[in-house]
Structure formats: structure tokens, C-alpha cells
Design a protein around this motif. Sequence first.
Motif, short mmCIF file in Angstrom:
data_model
loop_
_atom_site.label_atom_id
_atom_site.label_comp_id
_atom_site.label_asym_id
_atom_site.label_seq_id
_atom_site.Cartn_x
_atom_site.Cartn_y
_atom_site.Cartn_z
N PRO A 198 53.32 61.53 -32.16
CA PRO A 198 54.20 61.78 -32.13
C PRO A 198 54.32 59.99 -31.53
CG PRO A 198 52.76 62.53 -29.97
CD PRO A 198 52.09 62.60 -31.01
N THR A 199 56.21 60.74 -31.29
CA THR A 199 56.47 59.30 -30.90
C THR A 199 57.86 60.02 -30.66
OG1 THR A 199 58.11 57.48 -31.61
CG2 THR A 199 58.09 59.53 -33.10
N ASP A 200 59.22 58.77 -30.09
CA ASP A 200 60.08 59.08 -28.87
C ASP A 200 60.21 59.96 -27.59
OD1 ASP A 200 62.57 60.22 -32.04
OD2 ASP A 200 61.76 58.66 -31.36
N TYR A 201 60.40 61.19 -27.60
CA TYR A 201 60.66 61.87 -26.28
C TYR A 201 58.90 62.23 -25.75
CZ TYR A 201 60.77 65.88 -22.74
OH TYR A 201 61.08 66.60 -20.78
N TYR A 202 58.64 63.26 -26.73
CA TYR A 202 57.13 63.20 -26.80
C TYR A 202 55.98 62.22 -26.92
CZ TYR A 202 59.74 67.48 -26.87
OH TYR A 202 60.34 69.26 -26.43
#
Lengths: 176, 474
Positions: free
Chosen positions: B225-229
Motif C-alpha cells: 500500500p501507499t499514501d495514507y495506508y
Amino acid sequence: MFHVSFRYIFGIPPLILVLLPVASSDCEIEGKSGEEYQHVIMVSLNDLDRIRENDSNCLNNEPNFFKKHSCDDDKEATFLKTAARKLKQFLKMNIHEEFKLHLSIVSQGTLKLLNCTRKDKEKKQPSLGEVQPTKNLEEKKSSKGQKKQDEMCFLMILLEKIKTCWNKILSGTKEH
Amino acid sequence: MHRMKNYTHFFMSAPKGCRFTHVTAPLKREHVSASLTAARLFSPGDLEDAEPDYSFSCYSQLEVNGSQHLLRCAFDDPDVNSTHLGFEICDGLLVAGCLNFIKLQEIYFIETNKFLLIGDSKICVKLGQRILTCRKMNIVHIVKPEAPFDVRVIYREEANDFVVTFNTSHLQKKYVKNLIHEVAYHQEKNEHDWMHVNLSSTKLTLLQRKLQPDAMYEIKVRSIPTDYYKGFWSEWSPSFHFRTPEAKGPGKMEPVLLIISILSFFSVAVMVILAGVLWKKRIKPIVWPSLPDHKKTLEQLCKKPKKNLTVSFNPESFLDCQIHKVDGIQARDEVESFLQDTFPAQLEESEKQRLGGGVQCPNWPSKHAVITPKTFRGDASLRCLAGNVSVCGTPVLPSSRSPECREGGKNGPHVYQGLLLGPGTTNATLHPPFPFQSEILTLNPAAQGQLLLTPLGSNQEEAYVTMSSFYQNQ
């Protein structure tokens, strides 16, 4: 004259100290980056809109609640806190589980991000029926279905106000 | 000392019911050993009485079953006696209180939709009601995506590349939507020589020239996962095997294309040869027809005699010649009379020679050249004195006589040498080798090379016309 000076020295400053916390906000918005709102709260708000999009037979009358509580400047946190607590009342309604789940996420997520330091004794929120005292007489006359419809309309307006206030906070953060 | 001091303070402030608690573990560390804290506080000799290692690690999977999330924890030490141990999670929930994990062999998990997904949660190991160790985690920071699936490789011959596509269940999820995918491929005979490519989409293009020809490849994909998660790499997808096509030779061409190219080459070669051979005779006259040049044509007609014969239309060549205007009819009469008087004897001799020899001018035309009377009119006529034959050349026409005939002097044509003697030419002596007859000379097209025409001054246009008509007849 000596008594007068004592009055001003020992009377007014304590008064100021007492009144100061009341005037100031006791909540600090932590989610100003917008990540939590965008990836969690907004997802639930969109799902709530999707669930209720077919039921939009609402009157345009703005309930009295919003006349007392609004997302004014420097009062965004206070409004969100009040609105989030108001949402909890709808959890007691006989509504769909998925709807309740998203209401919980919006309510508790907002309160989590506000990080209010002073835990006010949650004042017993007036029941939904008392929220609009002017309509109290009208609700007596209308059927239960109409009552539920009105509550749902109020809920949708409340959710829309919460979304608007969050956008205002985040846009103000981006400008700074 | 500084570290011990901090840990000591921490130990003293531990809440009731907990032997010790941890501050939030670093996000990058998967395995935080709670018991290691105790180990640091005691000397190595006291380890025999140390608590067992209850360190554990967890990961979460969101929306694995509709709106249900999964949280899975396990002890790092497989030798831990987990018979009476349990896990619970508090905080970060939509409900008040805590939620207990479900134990499945050595794995503890909980499947619920009550995760708030905002803020930290506290996961504790408990023995009965007694809390052994806790760890603060953020559910959205320990996300392990589901493994990709349906990996496919398609070869595009026209583009000389391989298109790799795969699918992931996160495309339809609401929370964990943004992932980084890692594609790993290698030649099967090179076990450890893996190539890695990171991408955010579910489609990848591999160039054929970067792969070995006629080789077997294995390819697989995983996600993070990337960004917030945030969290961990997913499991690898099932591998896909494909074979690269054989390399084409540098000059290898399709048979049909080869035959066509050979035939085209030979066709072009034949056309070039034919064009070169037939250019002068056939092609050029059609493509670039030459306009008749009357002067050159006449020059060709008037073959130069071997001796001192100048045929030219350039007036400067005849500066030595005297040009006298001649009356055509009078000239003819004069010539007749002159010839009859002057050369009777010569005529007999020449006739005898001619008859005796029986030599005919080989190229002498059967017809007689004719000079119309018109040709004798005009303002100017060209005459040549006998003495100036070298300059003027043999005039001529009426010499419709071949050079051989002239030289031989034996057999001459019966020609009428309508020549041209005027009053001013008393000194001129002609030696007509042949007997002349008063015959009309006709221009025979067949005798083009043998005839010499006298361009008569003002009748040049008429001679020109005659000549052009002559050329046309040709």
C-alpha cells in the motif's frame, strides 16, 4: 476610593480568568493534513449520500439547530464537536446496519481528530424530537413515517454541514 | 545509563495490571520484543528467570469480506506456549471497550468492521485476565494487501514486445486503493537472476530485445500500500510462464517477399538493358525527335568529292567565285549551242570509251535528275569557273554524276548539265567528262547521296521548298 480599587483589582481579573476558557475553543484539530478525513471520513460520507440519494423528499426549511450552531470562523471545531455528538443520536434509530456503521465512523472519527482536551460532560442532548421545538407541535400532528422522514432530512442536512465545515477547515489549512 | 534511566521511569509508571508497557513501536519495525526491555534491565545471569518472549507481530487486511476487516497476530517465537494466551485490541474502535481475538492453532485473528481506522490501537497479550504485554499500533499502518492474481503475458509480434497484465481485488475497494506493484521475472535457467519493475498500474510492457530469444521465463507480482495506508508486501501472485520467440536472422525474409523482390530486380535489370540497347534507334526518336536541319541534310546529300570539292552554303566560301545574274532561258539556249559546237569530238570519244568500257556508274540512278527551268531564273546563280573548280567544287548538279563517273570519264550519265555559263565566263572551261544531252534532269530521291544541287541565288526559297518537300517525301 480604596474599596473601589480593591474591587477592580480582585474582582475583574478572576472574572476574566473564568470567562476565558468559555470563550476559547477546547478542541484542537489534529487532522488538518486532510489524510484521515479524505481516506476514512469522506468515504463514509459518500456512502451515506449513496444510501440516501433516493430519498430526497426534504423540505428546505433549515432546522433551528443550525441557527444555533454553525461553522463560523474560529468556531469550526466547536461546531464539528456538536455535530458529531448529534450524530450519535441517530445510532439509536432503527436504521440499516451499514448506515449505522458509517454514521459511527463519521461521528467518532470527527471527535478523534478534534482532540478535545476538556471532556465536557456530555450534556444530555435533547432528543431528536426536541431539537426543533417549533416543529414539536407539528410532529404530534404528523404520522410516524413523516416524523422519521423529517429526522432523516435533518440527518442529511447535518452530514452536509459537517462535510462543508471540514472542507472549510482543510481549504483554510492549504491556503496557509 | 540514559537508556536504563528511561526504562526505569517507564517501569515505575506502568499501569496496574501490567508488568510493563511499551511506548509506540517504530513503524518500520515489525518485531518489537517486549521482553527485551526486561532483559536490558537485568544482568545476563538473571536471564534464566526471565519471562518468555511474548513478542508478536500483526498485520491487517481491510475489506477482505465486504466491509469486514481482518487483523492477524502471531508470536515471533514459535516455541512460545500459547495454550492459555490470548490477544485483545482496545482503542481505535467504533465500540467502547476491547475486542478479543480468535485463536486458530498458533494464529490469532479478529474479523470485524468496528475498526475506526483513525488513531492508534492497543493490542495486548493476556493470560486469562492478566495482561502480559501490549503494543500500540495503527491499524492503517500495518496493512498487508491481498496478493494479485490472474497474471498474463501476451506477445505482440507487430510491436516486438510482451504485454504483462494482472488483476487485484483492491481495484474495487474503498479504502486501500492506491498500491505499488512489483513485477519480478527471470529466465528459468537463471534461478537467482531476477529483474524487478515497480509500477502503479496493472499493465506492463516488456521489450522483446531486452529478453533472451527462445527462452523460458517466469513472472510474478506482489503489492504494497501507499499514501495514507502503509504496511507490508503482499504475498506473491501465482507465477506465469512464457517462452520468447526465436530470433529472426538478419537477412531472413518471408519466402513470398523474397520471390517478389527477386522478380522485381530482374525485371528492372531487363528493362534497363532494353532501354540501353533500343535507346538510339527506337526510343530517342520517339521521345526526342530530331527536327530536320535542312542545311545539314543538304550537306549530307552533297557528298564531298575526293578532290577539292567544297560544298557549303556559307557565302564566304565562294568569295572567289563571281556571281552573275543569269537569265534562265537564255542561259539554257546558250549552253546548248555552246555545247553542241564545242564538244562534239569529245563527245564521240567519250561515247566510245563509255560504250567500250560498258561501265556504268554504279550508283547512277536510272532516272534522270531534272532541273526545272525555274531553277535557272533568279537574280543570282552560282557559277564556277573551271579554273576554280577547287574552290567551287563541281557545281553540280547537272552533275548528277557520281565521283567515279566523273573521274573515270568514260561512262557518264546522259545528263543535261544545264550549266551555267554566262557572258562573264569566257575563260571558264569546263571539262564535262561526259557527253551532255539536253535532257531534263530530275531529282531522284534515290540518288540523294549522289546529286549535287546548285543553290541558285534568289531561288533559294524555291530550292529550299523543293528540298523540304524532298525531305518530306523521304
